[in-house]
Design a protein around this motif. Structure first.
Motif, PDB file in Angstrom:
ATOM      1  N   UNK A 157       0.860  -1.179   0.000  1.00 32.63           N
ATOM      2  CA  UNK A 157       0.000   0.000   0.000  1.00 32.63           C
ATOM      3  C   UNK A 157       0.896   1.228   0.000  1.00 32.63           C
ATOM      4  N   UNK A 158       0.573   2.196  -0.854  1.00 28.82           N
ATOM      5  CA  UNK A 158       1.368   3.409  -0.979  1.00 28.82           C
ATOM      6  C   UNK A 158       0.551   4.608  -0.521  1.00 28.82           C
ATOM      7  N   UNK A 159       1.193   5.502   0.246  1.00 24.60           N
ATOM      8  CA  UNK A 159       0.543   6.674   0.805  1.00 24.60           C
ATOM      9  C   UNK A 159       1.282   7.943   0.373  1.00 24.60           C
ATOM     10  N   UNK A 160       0.640   9.111   0.488  1.00 21.08           N
ATOM     11  CA  UNK A 160       1.334  10.362   0.183  1.00 21.08           C
ATOM     12  C   UNK A 160       2.363  10.699   1.261  1.00 21.08           C
ATOM     13  N   UNK A 161       3.577  10.986   0.836  1.00 22.93           N
ATOM     14  CA  UNK A 161       4.583  11.468   1.775  1.00 22.93           C
ATOM     15  C   UNK A 161       4.159  12.841   2.307  1.00 22.93           C
ATOM     16  N   UNK A 162       4.850  13.308   3.286  1.00 28.19           N
ATOM     17  CA  UNK A 162       4.568  14.605   3.927  1.00 28.19           C
ATOM     18  C   UNK A 162       3.295  14.514   4.758  1.00 28.19           C
ATOM     19  N   UNK A 163       2.171  14.183   4.132  1.00 28.40           N
ATOM     20  CA  UNK A 163       0.943  13.986   4.911  1.00 28.40           C
ATOM     21  C   UNK A 163       1.150  12.855   5.913  1.00 28.40           C
ATOM     22  N   UNK A 164       1.790  11.777   5.447  1.00 26.98           N
ATOM     23  CA  UNK A 164       2.067  10.659   6.350  1.00 26.98           C
ATOM     24  C   UNK A 164       2.972  11.084   7.496  1.00 26.98           C
ATOM     25  N   UNK A 165       3.950  11.955   7.188  1.00 28.02           N
ATOM     26  CA  UNK A 165       4.946  12.326   8.195  1.00 28.02           C
ATOM     27  C   UNK A 165       4.366  13.103   9.364  1.00 28.02           C
ATOM     28  N   UNK A 166       3.219  13.760   9.173  1.00 32.37           N
ATOM     29  CA  UNK A 166       2.615  14.503  10.290  1.00 32.37           C
ATOM     30  C   UNK A 166       1.636  13.650  11.080  1.00 32.37           C
ATOM     31  N   UNK A 167       1.397  12.431  10.647  1.00 27.15           N
ATOM     32  CA  UNK A 167       0.456  11.576  11.376  1.00 27.15           C
ATOM     33  C   UNK A 167       0.863  11.339  12.834  1.00 27.15           C
ATOM     34  N   UNK A 168       2.174  11.198  13.141  1.00 23.97           N
ATOM     35  CA  UNK A 168       2.538  11.012  14.553  1.00 23.97           C
ATOM     36  C   UNK A 168       2.174  12.199  15.442  1.00 23.97           C
ATOM     37  N   UNK A 169       1.997  13.400  14.849  1.00 23.86           N
ATOM     38  CA  UNK A 169       1.618  14.572  15.657  1.00 23.86           C
ATOM     39  C   UNK A 169       0.265  15.122  15.220  1.00 23.86           C
ATOM     40  N   UNK A 170      -0.518  14.317  14.518  1.00 25.68           N
ATOM     41  CA  UNK A 170      -1.784  14.793  13.959  1.00 25.68           C
ATOM     42  C   UNK A 170      -2.704  15.381  15.024  1.00 25.68           C
ATOM     43  N   UNK A 171      -2.775  14.753  16.168  1.00 29.61           N
ATOM     44  CA  UNK A 171      -3.675  15.249  17.231  1.00 29.61           C
ATOM     45  C   UNK A 171      -3.238  16.603  17.788  1.00 29.61           C
ATOM     46  N   UNK A 172      -1.996  16.971  17.548  1.00 24.58           N
ATOM     47  CA  UNK A 172      -1.507  18.275  18.003  1.00 24.58           C
ATOM     48  C   UNK A 172      -1.824  19.396  17.016  1.00 24.58           C
ATOM     49  N   UNK A 173      -2.099  19.053  15.763  1.00 27.79           N
ATOM     50  CA  UNK A 173      -2.261  20.089  14.741  1.00 27.79           C
ATOM     51  C   UNK A 173      -3.622  20.067  14.049  1.00 27.79           C
ATOM     52  N   UNK A 174      -4.434  19.049  14.299  1.00 27.57           N
ATOM     53  CA  UNK A 174      -5.677  18.932  13.531  1.00 27.57           C
ATOM     54  C   UNK A 174      -6.729  19.974  13.892  1.00 27.57           C
ATOM     55  N   UNK A 175      -6.510  20.715  14.977  1.00 26.49           N
ATOM     56  CA  UNK A 175      -7.482  21.745  15.358  1.00 26.49           C
ATOM     57  C   UNK A 175      -7.152  23.106  14.750  1.00 26.49           C
ATOM     58  N   UNK A 176      -5.955  23.242  14.169  1.00 28.40           N
ATOM     59  CA  UNK A 176      -5.592  24.512  13.543  1.00 28.40           C
ATOM     60  C   UNK A 176      -6.356  24.671  12.238  1.00 28.40           C
ATOM     61  N   UNK A 177      -6.854  25.882  11.946  1.00 26.85           N
ATOM     62  CA  UNK A 177      -7.628  26.065  10.707  1.00 26.85           C
ATOM     63  C   UNK A 177      -6.803  25.853   9.445  1.00 26.85           C
TER      64      UNK A 177
END
Length: 303
Positions: A132-152
């Motif tokens: 399975x292949x995923x988009x880079x960069x987007x994948x790299x923020x997944x470990x901190x997603x809960x810290x940034x997903x509330x920013x507009x």
């Protein structure tokens, strides 16, 4: 088992290992080196000289052989080696701008079925049954997603080997219409610094020398060499931000997350540029590989 591999132009990253994207091939066992892999009658060792840039990494077998090294390292590091067949689902990634046009071929590149090779004196028999292949960069923020997903609005910048990838997240959602890749990775910085030092000082350096100076590690180079490298690094970051500005991306508004080995290497220059407000750095070079795992698990849970 699931094995995530980030196939960078400069280095290959897994959850536990990072090694240069370079290999040597020979018909006979090499006299030196412990990490020798025997595959299809050939002997392979890792090399400090990386493979020249390849827009499509599935164009030949070199990145597949590097993947076998990554798979073997991960199996050993996880303590999952067994003499029988080991089923492996490969997770990998592509730059966002290349994802739509290349992901199907890249997935097929790893679906090889049974492959056998020798490594560290052991016979490996792996069944590469899926990928399975995923988009880079987007994948790299997944470990901190809960810290940034509330920013507009969050701009993600992934400075890699040959490209610098960018994408926008709005309210936690990946905006597919606003992403791209610039041919502005650290390989361009290396080449420019090496050319300047050779031209001005008649001195030949390699990429690892540039890294050592930028990181501030102990070295024997004089101020003339260091100043050229520092100036080139500052120009590299300034040019990158200028190219992003041309694409209507202003890093002085919203939050900006920097990922990738280039971002880690050039953090000081990024922070000193004065062109980024509230930068966030993901300082794990294996962030993409970890992100592939998190995205895969999330996708599987939704099913």
């Amino acid at each position: 088992m699931i094995i995530a591999i980030d196939h960078g132009n400069v280095s290959v990253k897994t959850n536990s290992r990072t090694f240069k994207s370079g290999i040597r091939e020979s018909d006979t066992p090499p006299p030196f080196g412990d990490d020798t892999l025997k595959y299809n009658g050939k002997y392979y060792t890792l090399s400090d000289k990386r493979i020249p840039f390849m827009r499509a990494k599935f164009s030949d077998e070199r990145f597949f052989v590097l993947s076998l090294f990554a798979i073997a390292f991960e199996i050993e590091d996880m303590g999952r080696y067994e003499p029988g067949t080991m089923n492996v689902h490969v997770l990998a990634g592509l730059p966002p701008a290349h994802f739509g046009s290349q992901f199907e071929e890249f997935e097929e590149y790893f679906k090889r079925g049974i492959e056998e090779f020798e490594f560290h004196g052991k016979k490996f028999k792996v069944n590469l049954y899926d990928s399975t292949v995923f988009p880079q960069a987007f994948a790299a923020v997944m470990p901190i997603y809960n810290q940034i997903n509330t920013f507009p609005r969050v701009t993600i910048i992934d400075i890699g080997g040959f490209t610098a990838d960018y994408l926008i997240m709005k309210n936690g959602e990946f905006n597919k219409s606003n992403c791209g890749s610039l041919e502005h990775g650290v390989i361009h910085l290396y080449n420019k610094a090496i050319e300047r030092i050779n031209s001005d000082l008649n001195l030949l350096l390699d990429e690892s020398d540039i890294d050592i100076v930028i990181r501030g590690e102990p070295n024997e180079y004089g101020d003339d060499v260091k100043n050229i490298i520092y100036d080139t690094a500052e120009e590299f970051i300034s040019d990158l931000f200028g190219k992003l500005r041309e694409r209507s991306i202003d890093l002085r508004s919203g939050r900006t997350v920097f990922v990738g080995g280039g971002s880690i290497l050039l953090r000081k220059q990024i922070e000193a540029s004065g062109k980024v407000s509230s930068p966030i750095f993901v300082d794990k070079i294996s962030a993409n590989a970890k992100g592939y795992e998190l995205l895969y698990k999330a996708t599987k849970a939704r099913r």
